[in-house]
Design an enzyme around this catalytic site. Structure first.
Site, short mmCIF file in Angstrom:
data_model
loop_
_atom_site.label_atom_id
_atom_site.label_comp_id
_atom_site.label_asym_id
_atom_site.label_seq_id
_atom_site.Cartn_x
_atom_site.Cartn_y
_atom_site.Cartn_z
N VAL A 15 28.12 81.13 20.30
CA VAL A 15 28.87 80.95 21.53
C VAL A 15 27.99 81.23 22.76
O VAL A 15 27.88 80.41 23.67
CB VAL A 15 30.12 81.86 21.53
CG1 VAL A 15 30.82 81.83 22.88
CG2 VAL A 15 31.08 81.43 20.43
N CYS A 283 35.62 81.92 13.00
CA CYS A 283 36.72 82.11 13.94
C CYS A 283 38.10 82.10 13.30
O CYS A 283 38.83 83.09 13.39
CB CYS A 283 36.65 81.04 15.03
SG CYS A 283 35.26 81.37 16.14
C1 UDX Z 1 30.93 85.70 18.57
C2 UDX Z 1 32.29 86.14 18.02
O1 UDX Z 1 32.19 86.22 16.61
C3 UDX Z 1 33.38 85.24 18.43
O2 UDX Z 1 34.62 85.78 18.10
C4 UDX Z 1 33.38 85.09 19.85
O3 UDX Z 1 34.33 84.14 20.22
C5 UDX Z 1 32.03 84.79 20.41
O4 UDX Z 1 31.04 85.65 19.92
P1 UDX Z 1 29.14 83.98 17.67
O5 UDX Z 1 28.42 83.55 18.89
O6 UDX Z 1 29.31 82.99 16.58
O7 UDX Z 1 30.62 84.45 18.01
O8 UDX Z 1 28.51 85.35 17.11
P2 UDX Z 1 27.04 85.61 16.61
O9 UDX Z 1 26.37 84.33 16.26
O10 UDX Z 1 27.14 86.72 15.65
O11 UDX Z 1 26.29 86.13 17.92
C6 UDX Z 1 26.47 87.36 18.52
C7 UDX Z 1 25.13 87.79 19.14
O12 UDX Z 1 25.34 88.99 19.88
C8 UDX Z 1 24.03 88.05 18.13
O13 UDX Z 1 22.87 87.32 18.48
C9 UDX Z 1 23.78 89.56 18.25
O14 UDX Z 1 22.43 89.92 18.03
C10 UDX Z 1 24.22 89.83 19.68
N1 UDX Z 1 24.62 91.22 19.97
C11 UDX Z 1 25.51 91.84 19.17
C12 UDX Z 1 24.12 91.86 21.09
O15 UDX Z 1 23.31 91.30 21.82
N2 UDX Z 1 24.53 93.14 21.37
C13 UDX Z 1 25.40 93.80 20.57
O16 UDX Z 1 25.74 94.95 20.87
C14 UDX Z 1 25.92 93.14 19.45
C1 UDX Z 2 37.15 76.72 15.87
C2 UDX Z 2 37.99 76.08 16.99
O1 UDX Z 2 38.20 74.69 16.71
C3 UDX Z 2 37.32 76.25 18.35
O2 UDX Z 2 38.15 75.75 19.38
C4 UDX Z 2 37.04 77.73 18.57
O3 UDX Z 2 36.34 77.92 19.79
C5 UDX Z 2 36.25 78.31 17.43
O4 UDX Z 2 36.93 78.08 16.19
P1 UDX Z 2 34.96 76.08 14.50
O5 UDX Z 2 35.27 77.30 13.70
O6 UDX Z 2 33.58 75.89 15.00
O7 UDX Z 2 35.93 76.01 15.79
O8 UDX Z 2 35.29 74.79 13.61
P2 UDX Z 2 36.52 73.79 13.43
O9 UDX Z 2 36.02 72.42 13.63
O10 UDX Z 2 37.69 74.21 14.20
O11 UDX Z 2 36.83 73.96 11.87
C6 UDX Z 2 37.28 75.20 11.33
C7 UDX Z 2 37.56 75.06 9.86
O12 UDX Z 2 38.72 74.25 9.65
C8 UDX Z 2 36.45 74.38 9.06
O13 UDX Z 2 36.31 75.02 7.82
C9 UDX Z 2 36.93 72.95 8.89
O14 UDX Z 2 36.38 72.31 7.79
C10 UDX Z 2 38.42 73.18 8.76
N1 UDX Z 2 39.24 72.01 9.13
C11 UDX Z 2 39.23 71.56 10.42
C12 UDX Z 2 40.06 71.41 8.19
O15 UDX Z 2 40.09 71.82 7.03
N2 UDX Z 2 40.85 70.35 8.57
C13 UDX Z 2 40.87 69.88 9.85
O16 UDX Z 2 41.61 68.93 10.13
C14 UDX Z 2 40.03 70.49 10.80
#
Ligand code: UDX
Ligand code: UDX
Length: 471
Positions: A15, A283
């Site tokens: 993100v 998520c």
């Molecule tokens: C995360 C959350 O899981 C999600 O719920 C939210 O919506 C957005 O942030 P994501 O970006 O997929 O999603 O997480 P991740 O890929 O694990 O990245 C988090 C980053 O934060 C990592 O690079 C980690 O090193 C960093 N981090 C974590 C910090 O810089 N400081 C901290 O204290 C903890």
């Molecule tokens: C989701 C939300 O869509 C996004 O808005 C939010 O910010 C983060 O979480 P993401 O987890 O990246 O995004 O993937 P998404 O495309 O939503 O798929 C989630 C899971 O649902 C996957 O395992 C996918 O295969 C499954 N899926 C999705 C289905 O099984 N059927 C569908 O019709 C759509």
């Protein structure tokens, strides 16, 4: 475009890194902060730690002038007007979101504030988190007038994150003060005014100059709830269609026809109605659990979400039974697997239903040969290569001499296989498709036994498959 804003994004994950690259793309100066020194080093040296379309291009475009990488949160806070928190909010043992990273980051930001700052929750967090962040910052002695807390949830999907960010359906800003709301609106102005889409190098997508994304200003609590409720609703849609698919299987109808018919109703919409092996990812599973926990804490009965979770678990089990029904026994069988990520287009394996299925196959004594276009390296950290588990570099190598081929993630290339080559590569022409990437009739005609989700198995009769074919 509008006045550039100096931004810090804390957390360079799926993100944070995407948001940072996109903020730079729409003209702002961005400092990416991460406490993982190795990740910061990789990013500084031009590497991109995640697989995401357009991300390498955007980072290359802006690395020299608009984006920098650091682990120094203090200096990044002092040099920025707006600080987005995008660190992980994993699921804790109780099902609630573990907010300890957010807490730690908020305290450190508080200790660095020397001027007015807007601190924005970008991570998905439960309602009231903004209140907690405010308390943490005040406890650290920061006067009220030196900061505001806002919520700006992110709706991007992994795999299409950059396009989703720049061509979003809506931008939600939850803020209590006009100053914070207006600063955040300025950040998104290049998108909401349509100015970004006029640029020749703009990333293409559904929005354009005449149809820019709307911006919705809400309270911070409403913004927090919008994110949790949206994810829970989408997960519910998937569980719903999965159960409908199970009914289709029982009566010999095709779920693809049913979801198409349902989706034509504009009140329902066609998206997120694809039956499969259940939702996964970083998520939906954790956000459904966290939202349910929030409701429980507030004394609100939201057992509907428990059902959503249970259906999702059941869906994986049903798929496994389907594989068993085709193979009878598992011991010593050679099974080709296409897809390890939680869906196509990403290298993310967090809560991947594909990995659950592979682990189950291994427990039952099968030998698995897996191919994924991007997720193998991450998968190897969870299931190391062994005598029973191997990773290969192309789909036909996974199918080579296999007793059956399983399709577990919906990568585009898995739907475009050379069926003739696949047929003679497999030991037995059995394809068990957890993502409905093929037409059952076409598979029967090519001589396959084809099992998919929410549709009759196509080794039955050609007529049965014909009866189900989409018009
Ligand atoms: C995360 C959350 O899981 C999600 O719920 C939210 O919506 C957005 O942030 P994501 O970006 O997929 O999603 O997480 P991740 O890929 O694990 O990245 C988090 C980053 O934060 C990592 O690079 C980690 O090193 C960093 N981090 C974590 C910090 O810089 N400081 C901290 O204290 C903890
Ligand atoms: C989701 C939300 O869509 C996004 O808005 C939010 O910010 C983060 O979480 P993401 O987890 O990246 O995004 O993937 P998404 O495309 O939503 O798929 C989630 C899971 O649902 C996957 O395992 C996918 O295969 C499954 N899926 C999705 C289905 O099984 N059927 C569908 O019709 C759509």
């Amino acid at each position: 475009m509008s006045q550039p804003v100096s931004i810090a994004v804390v957390g360079s994950g799926y993100v944070g890194l995407v948001a940072a690259a996109c903020f730079a793309e729409i003209g702002h100066r961005v400092i990416c902060v991460d406490n993982d020194e190795t990740k910061v080093k990789v990013l500084r040296e031009g590497g991109v730690p995640i697989h995401e379309d357009y991300l390498p291009e955007l980072l290359n475009r802006h690395r020299e002038n608009k984006v920098e990488f650091t682990s120094d949160l203090r200096s990044a806070t002092q040099r920025s007007q707006v600080i987005f928190i995008a660190v992980g909010t994993p699921q804790s043992k109780t099902g609630s979101a573990d907010l300890s990273y957010v807490d730690a980051v908020a305290s450190e930001i508080a200790r660095s504030i020397d001027d007015y700052k807007v601190i924005v929750e970008k991570s998905t967090v439960p309602v009231y988190t903004n209140e907690w962040i405010r308390r943490v910052i005040e406890r650290n002695g920061v006067p009220k007038e030196l900061f505001d807390i806002a919520s700006n949830p992110e709706f991007l999907r992994e795999g299409t994150a950059v396009v989703d960010f720049l061509h979003t359906d809506r931008i939600v800003i939850g803020a209590e003060s006009e100053r914070a709301g207006s600063l955040l609106s300025t950040i998104y102005e290049p998108l909401t005014s349509g100015a970004y889409y006029r640029l020749p190098q703009a990333v293409p997508g559904t929005c354009d100059e005449k149809c820019p994304p709307p911006l919705l200003l809400t309270s911070t609590k409403a913004a927090e709830l919008i994110k949790h409720a949206s994810n829970a609703f989408l997960a519910m849609k998937i569980s719903f269609i999965n159960v409908v698919g199970n009914i289709c299987e029982a009566v010999g109808a095709d779920v693809e026809q049913v979801s198409r018919g349902m989706g034509m109703d504009s009140r329902i919409g066609p998206k997120f109605l694809r039956a499969g092996i259940g939702y996964g990812g970083s998520c939906f599973p954790k956000d459904v659990a966290a939202f349910r926990y929030v409701a429980e804490q507030l004394g609100v009965d939201f057992s509907l979400l428990k059902e959503v979770e249970e259906i999702n678990e059941e869906q994986k089990k049903r798929f496994f039974l389907k594989v068993r029904s085709a193979l009878w026994t598992f011991g010593g069988k050679r099974i080709g697997v296409l897809g390890l990520s939680f869906k196509g287009g990403t290298d993310d394996i967090r809560d991947s239903p594909a990995l659950d299925i592979v682990e189950q196959l291994l427990r039952e004594g099968s030998n698995v040969i897996a191919y994924d276009p991007a997720a193998s390296e991450r998968a190897k950290e969870v299931i190391p290569p062994s005598r029973h588990m191997s990773y290969v570099d192309d789909p036909y190598a996974a199918a080579e001499d296999a007793d059956a081929l399983l399709i577990l993630s919906d990568w585009q290339e898995f739907g475009e296989l050379d069926l003739e080559k696949l047929h003679y590569t497999l030991r037995y022409p059995i394809v068990i498709d957890g993502r409905n990437l093929y037409d059952p009739l076409q598979m029967v005609e090519r001589g396959f036994t084809y099992l998919s989700v929410g549709r009759s198995a196509s080794h039955q009769t050609r007529d049965a498959a014909l009866g189900q074919r989409l018009p």
